[in-house]
Scaffold this motif. Structure first.
Motif, short mmCIF file in Angstrom:
data_model
loop_
_atom_site.label_atom_id
_atom_site.label_comp_id
_atom_site.label_asym_id
_atom_site.label_seq_id
_atom_site.Cartn_x
_atom_site.Cartn_y
_atom_site.Cartn_z
N PHE A 267 86.81 47.04 55.41
CA PHE A 267 86.77 47.49 56.53
C PHE A 267 86.92 46.49 57.74
N CYS A 268 87.24 45.17 57.44
CA CYS A 268 87.78 44.25 58.79
C CYS A 268 86.49 43.53 59.22
N CYS A 269 85.44 43.61 58.50
CA CYS A 269 84.11 42.95 58.90
C CYS A 269 84.17 41.53 58.74
N VAL A 270 83.23 40.62 59.19
CA VAL A 270 83.33 39.27 59.32
C VAL A 270 82.22 38.80 58.13
N PRO A 271 82.62 38.40 56.86
CA PRO A 271 81.81 38.06 55.65
C PRO A 271 81.33 36.73 56.10
N GLY A 272 80.33 35.96 55.20
CA GLY A 272 79.76 34.73 55.03
C GLY A 272 79.65 33.95 54.02
N TYR A 273 79.53 32.76 54.01
CA TYR A 273 79.22 31.96 52.78
C TYR A 273 77.83 31.56 53.13
N LYS A 274 77.02 31.66 52.02
CA LYS A 274 75.52 31.45 52.01
C LYS A 274 75.05 31.65 53.23
N GLN A 275 75.03 32.81 53.97
CA GLN A 275 74.61 33.27 55.14
C GLN A 275 73.58 34.35 55.17
N ALA A 276 73.56 35.07 54.01
CA ALA A 276 72.74 36.47 53.84
C ALA A 276 71.74 36.23 52.51
N ALA A 277 70.45 36.09 52.99
CA ALA A 277 69.61 36.09 51.76
C ALA A 277 69.55 37.22 50.75
#
Length: 283
Positions: free
Chosen positions: A233-243
């Motif tokens: 859905f075109c969100c912006v993910p992250g590498y090692k950003q979310a606990a």
């Protein structure tokens, strides 16, 4: 769909450059199927249609495919840039159009084009227009990591020298030493639309590039980059950003908190998808 189908457990594997996902299916498309593809992608704009790209692999969640890789080069001062394909004019259906496409990218046999990035509405962004004026350097955003916000102001160029501790870096999420990340923007100067990117400098990429033609051509000094738009859905993910990434076996991967899609930044695969046409300039 069961939870096990949506959120497979982390297998611990690290793979580099596999075959085309869905390639056999495309090869089997007959006249009827080809017409359907063309009909689905017909537009007054340019480009689009069945597109083969290299991407960081989607390994879990609802995303249909990986996020497209951006080939990288580092200049003599250490600044990191994304390579933009060659800009040229082609005749398409009797109409002269400007395209960005490099055939046989650095002798790999791969055609690298702006169509890799034509999804999630990005095809309408000014920076995806082939002739958009940009020096193509990756610029820091506000910084998704403490080290980044302490080192850069928004708009600063990312520099390889600031990743010197890439073989040890960690932030308490997952394993340390897999690589050092940063977030930023690309080809977005003076544009209303911001193209988000993520990079990692990793010893895993550095090692893999030693005997892999595509990675040797598309990464530099262990730096890999991709367009950071989740293909779901075109969100912006992250590498090692979310606990909470560990709940989905994604503590060492790129994780999208919105719908739990997971991508492996150390597994580069070929992927097949229908790129969306760009609107004409000025539309």
């Amino acid at each position: 769909m069961s939870d096990s189908d949506k959120y497979p457990s982390d297998s611990g594997r690290r793979r580099f450059v596999k075959g085309v996902v869905g390639g056999a299916a495309l090869a089997g498309v007959g006249t009827t199927g080809a017409a359907a593809i063309n009909s689905a992608t017909t537009s007054p704009g340019a480009g689009g249609g069945a597109t083969q790209a290299y991407a960081i692999e989607n390994t879990g969640g609802p995303a249909p495919r990986g996020m497209p890789q951006i080939p990288v080069e580092i200049d003599s001062d250490g600044f990191i840039k994304g390579v933009w394909p060659e800009v040229k004019t082609e005749n398409q259906g009797g109409i002269e159009v400007t395209v960005a496409s490099t055939e046989d990218y650095k002798g790999t046999g791969v055609t690298y084009s702006s169509e890799w990035f034509q999804y999630c509405g990005v095809e309408s962004y000014e920076g995806i227009q082939p002739d958009y004026e940009s020096d193509n350097y990756f610029l820091s955003d506000s910084g998704a990591y403490e080290w980044q916000s302490e080192t850069y102001s928004a708009g600063d160029r990312l520099n390889i020298n600031d990743f010197s501790d890439y073989t040890e870096w960690g932030n308490g999420i997952g394993r340390a030493g897999l690589g050092k990340p940063a977030t930023g923007t690309w080809r977005s100067q003076d544009s209303e639309d911001t193209i988000p990117i993520q990079i990692i400098r990793s010893p895993l990429i550095e090692e893999a590039a030693q005997d892999n033609e595509w990675l040797a051509a598309s990464t530099d000094q262990g730096v890999i980059a991709w367009l950071n738009k989740c293909t779901h859905f075109c969100c912006v993910p992250g590498y090692k950003q979310a606990a909470d990434a560990a709940k989905f076996g994604a503590e060492n991967d790129v994780y999208c908190q919105c719908h739990q899609s997971v991508y492996d930044p150390f597994s580069v695969v070929q992927t097949l998808f229908t790129a969306r046409p760009r609107p004409h300039s000025g539309e």
